[in-house]
Design an enzyme around this catalytic site. Structure first.
Site, short mmCIF file in Angstrom:
data_model
loop_
_atom_site.label_atom_id
_atom_site.label_comp_id
_atom_site.label_asym_id
_atom_site.label_seq_id
_atom_site.Cartn_x
_atom_site.Cartn_y
_atom_site.Cartn_z
N LYS A 190 0.84 -1.21 0.00
CA LYS A 190 0.00 0.00 0.00
C LYS A 190 0.86 1.24 0.00
O LYS A 190 2.03 1.21 0.42
CB LYS A 190 -0.96 0.02 1.19
CG LYS A 190 -0.30 0.08 2.59
CD LYS A 190 0.04 1.47 3.08
CE LYS A 190 0.79 1.46 4.41
NZ LYS A 190 1.54 2.67 4.72
N PRO A 215 9.04 -4.08 -0.31
CA PRO A 215 10.19 -3.77 0.54
C PRO A 215 9.83 -3.75 2.02
O PRO A 215 8.68 -3.53 2.40
CB PRO A 215 10.61 -2.38 0.06
CG PRO A 215 9.42 -1.81 -0.62
CD PRO A 215 8.66 -2.97 -1.19
N VAL A 216 10.85 -3.98 2.86
CA VAL A 216 10.67 -4.12 4.30
C VAL A 216 10.93 -2.77 4.98
O VAL A 216 11.85 -2.04 4.58
CB VAL A 216 11.67 -5.18 4.83
CG1 VAL A 216 11.56 -5.33 6.34
CG2 VAL A 216 11.43 -6.52 4.14
N ALA A 217 10.16 -2.45 6.00
CA ALA A 217 10.31 -1.18 6.76
C ALA A 217 10.37 0.00 5.81
O ALA A 217 11.22 0.88 5.93
CB ALA A 217 11.54 -1.22 7.67
N GLY A 269 7.37 1.73 4.62
CA GLY A 269 6.14 2.52 4.56
C GLY A 269 5.11 1.94 3.61
O GLY A 269 4.12 2.59 3.27
N MET A 270 5.32 0.69 3.17
CA MET A 270 4.37 0.05 2.25
C MET A 270 3.63 -1.12 2.91
O MET A 270 2.94 -1.88 2.23
CB MET A 270 5.09 -0.43 0.99
CG MET A 270 5.61 0.71 0.14
SD MET A 270 6.13 0.13 -1.47
CE MET A 270 4.54 -0.30 -2.23
N ALA A 271 3.76 -1.26 4.21
CA ALA A 271 3.05 -2.30 4.98
C ALA A 271 3.42 -3.71 4.53
O ALA A 271 2.56 -4.59 4.48
CB ALA A 271 1.53 -2.08 4.91
N GLY A 279 5.17 -6.12 6.03
CA GLY A 279 4.93 -7.15 7.05
C GLY A 279 3.44 -7.39 7.23
O GLY A 279 2.98 -8.54 7.32
N SER A 280 2.67 -6.31 7.24
CA SER A 280 1.21 -6.44 7.37
C SER A 280 0.63 -7.19 6.18
O SER A 280 -0.32 -7.96 6.32
CB SER A 280 0.57 -5.05 7.44
OG SER A 280 1.07 -4.34 8.53
N ASP A 291 -2.27 -1.79 9.88
CA ASP A 291 -2.49 -1.80 8.42
C ASP A 291 -3.05 -3.13 7.90
O ASP A 291 -3.39 -3.23 6.72
CB ASP A 291 -1.16 -1.57 7.69
CG ASP A 291 -0.58 -0.19 7.96
OD1 ASP A 291 -1.34 0.71 8.35
OD2 ASP A 291 0.64 -0.03 7.77
O1 C5P Z 1 0.21 -1.23 14.18
P1 C5P Z 1 1.63 -1.33 13.75
O2 C5P Z 1 2.30 -2.57 14.31
O3 C5P Z 1 1.86 -1.18 12.30
O4 C5P Z 1 2.36 -0.09 14.42
C1 C5P Z 1 3.75 -0.03 14.56
C2 C5P Z 1 4.10 1.15 15.44
O5 C5P Z 1 3.83 2.38 14.75
C3 C5P Z 1 3.33 1.27 16.75
O6 C5P Z 1 3.92 0.50 17.77
C4 C5P Z 1 3.41 2.76 17.04
O7 C5P Z 1 4.67 3.11 17.58
C5 C5P Z 1 3.36 3.37 15.64
N1 C5P Z 1 1.97 3.74 15.27
C6 C5P Z 1 1.40 4.85 15.88
N2 C5P Z 1 0.11 5.19 15.55
C7 C5P Z 1 -0.58 4.48 14.62
C8 C5P Z 1 -0.01 3.35 13.99
C9 C5P Z 1 1.29 3.00 14.35
O8 C5P Z 1 2.01 5.53 16.71
N3 C5P Z 1 -1.83 4.83 14.34
#
Ligand code: C5P
Length: 322
Positions: free
Chosen positions: A17, A102-104, A106-108, A110-111, A144
């Site tokens: 994404k 790609p990992v880490a 901003g494209m989700a 892992g999700s 995500d």
């Molecule tokens: O939900 P996810 O595992 O992707 O979130 C990773 C980290 O990103 C959270 O632990 C938090 O530090 C940050 N985050 C946030 N607010 C959000 C989504 C993620 O602060 N709405």
């Protein structure tokens, strides 16, 4: 009579994404930020294959395999186990991931693998669960993950897990710049956003996506969508990875409708008005921009879906014969 073999493995395909808008509100007591985002699924895919096994395991191959954990912390493995438990107990699976997102970045990524594992295991175990039931498990895995089940273009609120569909017709052409120097940690980027706001004395309001973007998405007119792209985390991502300022400027100096850092970065998404313009931009960025992978994708695309099932020795027969 030949019996049709039961399919014993399932493959799911799942997109990455980008965020067309990401408006970050106040930090909540649970450590997440309240947000309003417009998610957009794009055609860069991981494949997640699940097969019955004696023990739970995960193996990762593909372009971005090297930075993915292959132990119990892998999100796809966590997803499969969580679904097994939530559905009353299921036998272990071996998971294989072909990692092209790609990992880490901003494209989700892992999700996406978590969403792929949910869809593949749901089919393998023949649970008969609908998307809404899967979404409740998805939301426990990450903010995500519900969107990667959903796909298309959607508004995310809460911490990103509450979705509302967006009326969006047509197709957008994107060129992604993907860092080869490693990713950015999502918690660190949110923390940097808070730090920059504190330093500037800014107090975030309750977040909302702009009407301008939602109107532009009705027709998917690239100039209007491009003008409405926005990310509150962009300044924080650029502060932590200053090369991004050069990447953004390199694209803006070429022929683009808009440019935005995706999510917590460091991927940069450039919107162009045709597939020919995407090819031109790819060439231009490769010549002028900082080193990175440059990938053309279209959006929106559907979320995680099963694309095949098979027996251990080959594809499942499509029917039986006497
Ligand atoms: O939900 P996810 O595992 O992707 O979130 C990773 C980290 O990103 C959270 O632990 C938090 O530090 C940050 N985050 C946030 N607010 C959000 C989504 C993620 O602060 N709405």
């Amino acid at each position: 009579m030949t019996l049709a073999a039961e399919p014993t493995g399932v493959t799911a395909r799942v997109p990455g994404k980008i965020n067309l808008q990401l408006v970050v509100g106040p930090l909540r007591e649970d450590g997440f930020h309240e947000l309003a985002t417009v998610f957009h699924a794009v055609g860069l895919y991981d494949h997640v294959i699940v097969t019955p096994a004696e023990e739970w395991s995960v193996r990762v191959g593909g372009r971005h395999a090297d930075r993915v954990p292959q132990d119990g912390s892998n999100l796809a493995l966590q997803a499969a186990r969580m679904l097994a438990e939530a559905s009353g107990g299921q036998p272990p699976v071996a998971i294989t991931i072909d990692k092209q997102i790609p990992v880490a970045a901003g494209m989700a990524g892992g999700s996406a693998d978590a969403a792929g594992a949910l869809v593949a295991c749901e089919a393998l175990w023949e649970l008969g669960w609908g998307r809404d039931e899967l979404a409740t498990v998805a939301a426990r895995l990450g903010s995500d993950v519900p969107f990667l089940l959903h796909g298309g273009t959607a508004i995310g609120s809460g911490r990103g897990e509450q979705l509302a569909p967006v009326l969006a017709r047509g197709r957008l052409h994107w060129v992604l710049w993907i860092s080869r120097d490693g990713g950015l940690s999502t918690p660190q980027v949110y923390a940097e956003c808070d730090r920059l706001r504190d330093a500037a004395g800014e107090v975030p309001a309750d977040p909302e996506p702009t009407g301008e973007l939602l109107t532009a998405l009705r027709t998917m007119e690239p100039t209007a969508v491009g003008a409405a792209l926005h990310n509150d985390l962009q300044e924080a991502a650029v502060s932590l990875a200053p090369t991004l300022a050069t990447v953004l400027q390199a694209g803006l100096d070429l022929d683009v409708e808009g440019a935005v850092v995706s999510g917590s970065g460091p991927t940069v998404a450039f919107l162009v008005d045709s597939s020919d313009a995407a090819i031109d931009l790819t060439v231009g960025l490769a010549a002028r921009g900082p080193e990175g992978d440059i990938v053309r994708v279209d959006g929106p695309v559907p979320g995680a879906q099963v694309v095949g099932s098979f027996t251990p020795s080959g594809p499942a027969p499509s029917g039986s014969s006497d």
